[in-house]
Design a protein around this motif. Structure first.
Motif, PDB file in Angstrom:
ATOM      1  N   SER A 174       0.806  -1.218   0.000  1.00 51.82           N
ATOM      2  CA  SER A 174       0.000   0.000   0.000  1.00 51.82           C
ATOM      3  C   SER A 174       0.842   1.272   0.000  1.00 51.82           C
ATOM      4  CB  SER A 174      -0.921   0.015   1.228  1.00 51.82           C
ATOM      5  OG  SER A 174      -0.157   0.159   2.424  1.00 51.82           O
ATOM      6  N   GLY A 175       2.055   1.184   0.547  1.00 57.15           N
ATOM      7  CA  GLY A 175       2.903   2.370   0.670  1.00 57.15           C
ATOM      8  C   GLY A 175       2.540   3.255   1.841  1.00 57.15           C
ATOM      9  N   TYR A 176       1.717   2.713   2.759  1.00 61.04           N
ATOM     10  CA  TYR A 176       1.299   3.481   3.937  1.00 61.04           C
ATOM     11  C   TYR A 176       1.024   2.508   5.081  1.00 61.04           C
ATOM     12  CZ  TYR A 176      -1.163   6.903   6.835  1.00 61.04           C
ATOM     13  OH  TYR A 176      -1.531   7.732   7.855  1.00 61.04           O
ATOM     14  N   CYS A 177       1.358   2.925   6.302  1.00 59.94           N
ATOM     15  CA  CYS A 177       1.158   2.067   7.469  1.00 59.94           C
ATOM     16  C   CYS A 177      -0.320   1.679   7.613  1.00 59.94           C
ATOM     17  CB  CYS A 177       1.621   2.791   8.730  1.00 59.94           C
ATOM     18  SG  CYS A 177       1.286   1.876  10.254  1.00 59.94           S
ATOM     19  N   MET A 178      -0.561   0.372   7.803  1.00 64.40           N
ATOM     20  CA  MET A 178      -1.924  -0.142   7.984  1.00 64.40           C
ATOM     21  C   MET A 178      -2.151  -0.634   9.412  1.00 64.40           C
ATOM     22  SD  MET A 178      -2.981   0.294   4.871  1.00 64.40           S
ATOM     23  CE  MET A 178      -4.474  -0.655   4.713  1.00 64.40           C
ATOM     24  N   ASP A 179      -1.174  -0.354  10.309  1.00 67.36           N
ATOM     25  CA  ASP A 179      -1.240  -0.812  11.705  1.00 67.36           C
ATOM     26  C   ASP A 179      -1.565  -2.307  11.757  1.00 67.36           C
ATOM     27  OD1 ASP A 179      -1.050  -0.653  14.427  1.00 67.36           O
ATOM     28  OD2 ASP A 179      -3.092   0.059  14.727  1.00 67.36           O
ATOM     29  N   CYS A 180      -0.763  -3.080  11.050  1.00 65.79           N
ATOM     30  CA  CYS A 180      -1.056  -4.499  10.827  1.00 65.79           C
ATOM     31  C   CYS A 180      -0.710  -5.363  12.047  1.00 65.79           C
ATOM     32  CB  CYS A 180      -0.279  -5.002   9.610  1.00 65.79           C
ATOM     33  SG  CYS A 180       1.513  -5.131   9.882  1.00 65.79           S
ATOM     34  N   LYS A 181      -1.131  -6.609  11.978  1.00 67.78           N
ATOM     35  CA  LYS A 181      -0.810  -7.613  12.987  1.00 67.78           C
ATOM     36  C   LYS A 181       0.116  -8.685  12.405  1.00 67.78           C
ATOM     37  CE  LYS A 181      -3.726  -5.676  15.829  1.00 67.78           C
ATOM     38  NZ  LYS A 181      -3.232  -4.876  16.979  1.00 67.78           N
ATOM     39  N   SER A 182       0.779  -8.353  11.320  1.00 70.94           N
ATOM     40  CA  SER A 182       1.645  -9.312  10.636  1.00 70.94           C
ATOM     41  C   SER A 182       2.792  -9.767  11.528  1.00 70.94           C
ATOM     42  CB  SER A 182       2.217  -8.679   9.363  1.00 70.94           C
ATOM     43  OG  SER A 182       3.232  -9.480   8.809  1.00 70.94           O
ATOM     44  N   SER A 183       3.188 -11.024  11.384  1.00 69.60           N
ATOM     45  CA  SER A 183       4.349 -11.539  12.118  1.00 69.60           C
ATOM     46  C   SER A 183       5.639 -10.885  11.625  1.00 69.60           C
ATOM     47  CB  SER A 183       4.443 -13.060  11.960  1.00 69.60           C
ATOM     48  OG  SER A 183       4.563 -13.408  10.591  1.00 69.60           O
ATOM     49  N   ASP A 184       5.586 -10.262  10.452  1.00 71.79           N
ATOM     50  CA  ASP A 184       6.743  -9.568   9.880  1.00 71.79           C
ATOM     51  C   ASP A 184       6.759  -8.081  10.242  1.00 71.79           C
ATOM     52  OD1 ASP A 184       8.259 -11.485   8.687  1.00 71.79           O
ATOM     53  OD2 ASP A 184       7.956 -10.789   6.631  1.00 71.79           O
ATOM     54  N   ARG A 185       5.799  -7.638  11.038  1.00 73.23           N
ATOM     55  CA  ARG A 185       5.690  -6.214  11.372  1.00 73.23           C
ATOM     56  C   ARG A 185       7.009  -5.668  11.901  1.00 73.23           C
ATOM     57  NH1 ARG A 185       0.918  -2.785  14.085  1.00 73.23           N
ATOM     58  NH2 ARG A 185       2.142  -1.142  15.087  1.00 73.23           N
ATOM     59  N   ILE A 186       7.440  -4.513  11.373  1.00 70.67           N
ATOM     60  CA  ILE A 186       8.690  -3.901  11.823  1.00 70.67           C
ATOM     61  C   ILE A 186       8.449  -2.713  12.753  1.00 70.67           C
ATOM     62  CG2 ILE A 186      10.006  -4.652   9.809  1.00 70.67           C
ATOM     63  CD1 ILE A 186       9.694  -1.805   8.667  1.00 70.67           C
ATOM     64  N   CYS A 187       7.190  -2.351  12.963  1.00 73.57           N
ATOM     65  CA  CYS A 187       6.852  -1.248  13.865  1.00 73.57           C
ATOM     66  C   CYS A 187       6.324  -1.829  15.180  1.00 73.57           C
ATOM     67  CB  CYS A 187       5.812  -0.334  13.225  1.00 73.57           C
ATOM     68  SG  CYS A 187       6.374   0.453  11.704  1.00 73.57           S
ATOM     69  N   CYS A 188       7.228  -2.084  16.101  1.00 79.94           N
ATOM     70  CA  CYS A 188       6.850  -2.747  17.355  1.00 79.94           C
ATOM     71  C   CYS A 188       7.154  -1.905  18.587  1.00 79.94           C
ATOM     72  CB  CYS A 188       7.578  -4.090  17.471  1.00 79.94           C
ATOM     73  SG  CYS A 188       7.159  -5.267  16.164  1.00 79.94           S
ATOM     74  N   GLU A 189       8.293  -1.241  18.604  1.00 77.48           N
ATOM     75  CA  GLU A 189       8.679  -0.423  19.756  1.00 77.48           C
ATOM     76  C   GLU A 189       8.709   1.051  19.348  1.00 77.48           C
ATOM     77  OE1 GLU A 189      10.601  -3.206  19.058  1.00 77.48           O
ATOM     78  OE2 GLU A 189       9.700  -4.419  20.635  1.00 77.48           O
ATOM     79  N   TYR A 190       7.951   1.880  20.033  1.00 81.03           N
ATOM     80  CA  TYR A 190       7.869   3.309  19.731  1.00 81.03           C
ATOM     81  C   TYR A 190       8.511   4.080  20.892  1.00 81.03           C
ATOM     82  CZ  TYR A 190       4.343   1.954  16.264  1.00 81.03           C
ATOM     83  OH  TYR A 190       3.686   1.368  15.203  1.00 81.03           O
ATOM     84  N   THR A 191       9.499   4.915  20.566  1.00 84.36           N
ATOM     85  CA  THR A 191      10.180   5.664  21.625  1.00 84.36           C
ATOM     86  C   THR A 191      10.289   7.142  21.271  1.00 84.36           C
ATOM     87  OG1 THR A 191      12.404   5.303  20.717  1.00 84.36           O
ATOM     88  CG2 THR A 191      11.573   3.658  22.271  1.00 84.36           C
ATOM     89  N   LEU A 192      10.277   7.967  22.306  1.00 85.92           N
ATOM     90  CA  LEU A 192      10.465   9.403  22.151  1.00 85.92           C
ATOM     91  C   LEU A 192      11.487   9.860  23.183  1.00 85.92           C
ATOM     92  CD1 LEU A 192       9.507  12.064  20.765  1.00 85.92           C
ATOM     93  CD2 LEU A 192       7.913  12.314  22.694  1.00 85.92           C
ATOM     94  N   ILE A 193      12.631  10.312  22.707  1.00 84.51           N
ATOM     95  CA  ILE A 193      13.657  10.857  23.602  1.00 84.51           C
ATOM     96  C   ILE A 193      13.429  12.368  23.680  1.00 84.51           C
ATOM     97  CG2 ILE A 193      16.119  11.185  24.029  1.00 84.51           C
ATOM     98  CD1 ILE A 193      16.637   8.608  22.468  1.00 84.51           C
ATOM     99  N   LYS A 194      12.890  12.815  24.794  1.00 87.36           N
ATOM    100  CA  LYS A 194      12.590  14.232  24.984  1.00 87.36           C
ATOM    101  C   LYS A 194      13.761  14.988  25.597  1.00 87.36           C
ATOM    102  CE  LYS A 194       8.546  15.563  26.347  1.00 87.36           C
ATOM    103  NZ  LYS A 194       7.979  16.166  25.112  1.00 87.36           N
ATOM    104  N   ARG A 195      14.565  14.265  26.383  1.00 81.87           N
ATOM    105  CA  ARG A 195      15.695  14.899  27.061  1.00 81.87           C
ATOM    106  C   ARG A 195      16.707  13.830  27.439  1.00 81.87           C
ATOM    107  NH1 ARG A 195      17.069  19.599  29.550  1.00 81.87           N
ATOM    108  NH2 ARG A 195      18.408  19.474  31.379  1.00 81.87           N
ATOM    109  N   GLN A 196      17.970  14.213  27.457  1.00 78.35           N
ATOM    110  CA  GLN A 196      19.028  13.313  27.870  1.00 78.35           C
ATOM    111  C   GLN A 196      19.521  13.732  29.258  1.00 78.35           C
ATOM    112  OE1 GLN A 196      21.697  10.296  28.136  1.00 78.35           O
ATOM    113  NE2 GLN A 196      20.015  10.540  26.698  1.00 78.35           N
TER     114      GLN A 196
END
Length: 213
Positions: A174-196
């Protein structure tokens, strides 16, 4: 690029660097790949143990090739013929590296690093472990805020990486994230570094060109 548009881009980078500094991270602007290598040499001592996260930017800028030339002791996750257990060993040893090289999926003008990972080894090392984290970033990665960073990943980073890695995920078609449940999904960990917390650990080097996804 038109000189006036180039000026606008430089001003955006300057604002982002100031925001990074206010968040206890260091920011730099280099004009070329050659200047990038010089900056790396300034930040990372010779013979240091170094590692890297998965990154198209590191390949496009020549950083991977440079790390292989012998100035550093490189834990090369891309070495040909690595077995799964050897790759896992490199991931774990990377936490003890003197410097960890990576890019970022997006960086906000507020000086925040937004990343989405599949295995989590890249974002984990960015968060904790290596003494220094060297983030190589094309100017195309800068976005206004976190909402824009999230959308950038859905529109560009995730589908482009899925295509590169030949995953069995809907976004590859599709060329766009479908928020899938695929076993191949590469979007699993979401992080935001706001400050060090520790000043001098995270260094973001902007290149005045477009690189990576």
């Amino acid at each position: 690029m038109d000189k006036n548009l180039h000026w606008v881009c430089e001003k955006q980078i300057e604002r982002t660097i100031k925001a990074l500094e206010s968040n206890n991270m260091n920011g730099y602007l280099v004009k070329s790949k050659e200047d990038l290598i010089k900056k790396i040499d300034d930040l990372v001592e010779e013979n240091s143990l170094v590692a890297c996260g998965g990154s198209q930017t590191l390949f496009e800028t020549g950083v991977i090739d440079y790390l292989r030339k012998g100035r550093y002791d490189f834990l090369d996750r891309y070495k040909e013929g690595l077995k799964p257990n050897e790759m896992k060993d490199i991931y774990r040893k990377s936490f003890f590296a003197d410097a960890y090289f990576t890019s970022t999926n997006a960086i906000t003008e507020n000086g925040e690093l937004y990343n989405v990972d599949g295995n989590g080894n890249r974002v984990a090392a960015m968060l904790y472990g290596p003494d220094k984290v060297i983030v190589i970033c094309g100017k195309n990665k800068i976005v206004k805020d976190v909402d824009a960073a999230i959308e950038r990943n859905k529109q560009f980073s995730a589908p482009a990486n899925a295509k590169r890695l030949d995953t069995k995920t809907p976004c590859k078609s599709s060329g766009y994230c479908m928020d899938c449940k695929s076993s191949d999904r590469i979007c699993c960990e979401y992080t935001l570094i706001k400050r060090q917390r520790y000043q001098g650990r995270i260094h973001v080097i902007f290149i005045d060109e477009n690189f990576g996804y």
